[in-house]
Design a protein around this motif. Structure first.
Motif, PDB file in Angstrom:
ATOM      1  N   TYR A 260       0.860  -1.190   0.000  1.00 20.53           N
ATOM      2  CA  TYR A 260       0.000   0.000   0.000  1.00 20.53           C
ATOM      3  C   TYR A 260       0.890   1.232   0.000  1.00 20.53           C
ATOM      4  O   TYR A 260       1.846   1.314   0.763  1.00 20.53           O
ATOM      5  N   ILE A 261       0.554   2.203  -0.863  1.00 25.39           N
ATOM      6  CA  ILE A 261       1.412   3.374  -1.065  1.00 25.39           C
ATOM      7  C   ILE A 261       0.785   4.611  -0.422  1.00 25.39           C
ATOM      8  O   ILE A 261      -0.416   4.849  -0.540  1.00 25.39           O
ATOM      9  N   PHE A 262       1.631   5.395   0.229  1.00 25.24           N
ATOM     10  CA  PHE A 262       1.231   6.692   0.784  1.00 25.24           C
ATOM     11  C   PHE A 262       1.876   7.803  -0.047  1.00 25.24           C
ATOM     12  O   PHE A 262       2.960   7.629  -0.600  1.00 25.24           O
ATOM     13  N   PHE A 263       1.199   8.933  -0.101  1.00 25.79           N
ATOM     14  CA  PHE A 263       1.604  10.008  -1.006  1.00 25.79           C
ATOM     15  C   PHE A 263       1.847  11.315  -0.261  1.00 25.79           C
ATOM     16  O   PHE A 263       1.456  11.482   0.892  1.00 25.79           O
ATOM     17  N   ARG A 264       2.498  12.216  -0.952  1.00 23.62           N
ATOM     18  CA  ARG A 264       2.607  13.598  -0.507  1.00 23.62           C
ATOM     19  C   ARG A 264       2.191  14.490  -1.658  1.00 23.62           C
ATOM     20  O   ARG A 264       2.317  14.116  -2.829  1.00 23.62           O
ATOM     21  N   GLU A 265       1.675  15.653  -1.332  1.00 25.49           N
ATOM     22  CA  GLU A 265       1.312  16.609  -2.370  1.00 25.49           C
ATOM     23  C   GLU A 265       2.565  17.274  -2.908  1.00 25.49           C
ATOM     24  O   GLU A 265       3.494  17.578  -2.159  1.00 25.49           O
ATOM     25  N   ALA A 266       2.600  17.488  -4.209  1.00 24.92           N
ATOM     26  CA  ALA A 266       3.758  18.104  -4.863  1.00 24.92           C
ATOM     27  C   ALA A 266       3.287  19.312  -5.664  1.00 24.92           C
ATOM     28  O   ALA A 266       2.171  19.333  -6.187  1.00 24.92           O
TER      29      ALA A 266
END
Length: 373
Positions: A260-266
């Motif tokens: 499962y992947i977690f993200f950050r806003e770019a």
């Protein structure tokens, strides 16, 4: 070389014998190389892979590229011929290399959930911790780079895709945005980045921040083994079509991949620029390669020749100089690469059917090349 590099050898070759080299135009790489140099010198060097090449080995090439502007495809090729030596990556088992492709999806999203937009992209949770040999519990395989810090200070495996889909992270304020399709969210996880098109027209971008830590398990392989899709027909498109025709089995299949992947806003300073991936520089469509970072080091040039891959170059065999700028859970081995095809649906169509044998040659700057003769 360490044990990671024991299953292949580097064979010194000449540019004259590098099939497809004389037809390539690597002019677009110079701006990306300047970005790599800034990352190495102003932020931090890239971690060296087991092949033993370092950012220090790469710097002479990047410094030479700083003020070089190619006047033609031939002059761009001469630059690399002057400053590098090519080495063919030969697997000791005799098998060829292999390439797939990835892209940056564009997904319709909402900044608030409702009956239509129900499936979230999550930020990294605060109880997700990086693991290393000093803190990894004995019951977790060394492949686990992330784990969960419990309230009592103990460390264990983080909940997997099924647990998170069933609500493990709800109520913690980690949602970046909500999509309309669980399948769309899954494929953004596979790609590792996406453009988000909000209902008010705003364009956002998310990129990889961390993962739960469980191994990546390809659902395409599962569907082949279950006899649902013929091996010769497997592609992102055929997998999506199968999921659309079998909605009652979507969870069963997606949960097979516990990763499962977690993200950050770019930031989206330039819509034409690709996403910033693991090497911390914008990806250039058609010229950026994801590699196994346990073996290879970011920033190095690779010439990829795939005779059977023709749909990316208007019917001609694929032969391009690329920079190693990303990595991925499924990219394992010395001659294994993932080609970035760009952003949006067209790029997705191009990426989804790339599954081709390929020859890999790494270009090593002259000063370091002597160590591999």
């Amino acid at each position: 070389m360490s044990d990671h590099a024991s299953d292949f050898v580097l064979q010194a070759i000449s540019f004259d014998t590098l099939e497809g080299w004389k037809d390539d135009d690597p002019s677009g790489l110079f701006e990306v190389m300047r970005c790599c140099r800034r990352q190495i010198t102003e932020v931090k060097p890239y971690r060296a892979g087991s092949l033993g090449l370092s950012s220090e080995d790469l710097l002479p090439l990047l410094i030479a590229a700083e003020d070089f502007t190619p006047s033609s495809p031939a002059s761009a090729r001469r630059f690399f011929e002057t400053h590098c030596r090519p080495f063919l990556i030969r697997r000791k088992d005799g098998n060829p290399g292999f390439v797939t492709a990835f892209y940056e999806p564009e997904i319709d999203v909402s900044d608030q959930p409702d009956d239509v937009f129900r499936f979230p992209f999550y930020r990294r949770p605060d109880d997700l911790i990086d693991l290393d040999d000093g803190n990894r519990p004995a019951e977790l395989d060394e492949a686990y780079a992330f784990g969960r810090r419990h309230d009592d200070g103990g460390i264990g495996a983080y909940p997997d895709r099924r647990a998170i889909d069933q609500g493990f992270l709800e109520g913690r304020g980690l949602e970046i945005a909500w999509a309309k399709s669980k399948v769309d969210v899954f494929f953004v996880h596979v790609q590792g980045a996406a453009r988000l098109r909000y209902r008010n027209g705003r364009i956002g971008r998310i990129t990889y921040a961390a993962k739960a830590g469980h191994p990546f398990s390809a659902i395409g392989k599962l569907l082949i083994e279950c006899g649902e899709i013929d091996r010769a027909e497997i592609s992102m498109q055929s997998i999506r079509a199968w999921l659309a025709y079998n909605p009652e089995r979507v969870d069963e299949v997606l949960w097979h991949n516990r990763s499962y992947i977690f993200f950050r806003e770019a930031a989206v300073a330039d819509l034409e620029a690709g996403p910033i991936a693991a090497a911390k520089v914008p990806l250039l469509a058609g010229r950026s390669l994801a590699v196994d970072r346990l073996i290879h080091t970011f920033g190095f040039p690779f010439f990829i020749r795939a005779e059977s891959l023709t749909h990316l170059d208007h019917g001609r065999a694929f032969g391009r100089l690329m920079l190693a700028l990303d990595t991925g859970s499924a990219i394992v081995g010395p001659a294994r690469g993932d080609i970035f095809t760009g952003s949006g649906d067209t790029a997705g169509e191009r990426a989804g059917t790339v599954r081709n044998d390929a020859d890999f040659a790494i270009l090593i700057p002259n000063a370091a090349a002597g160590r591999f003769d």
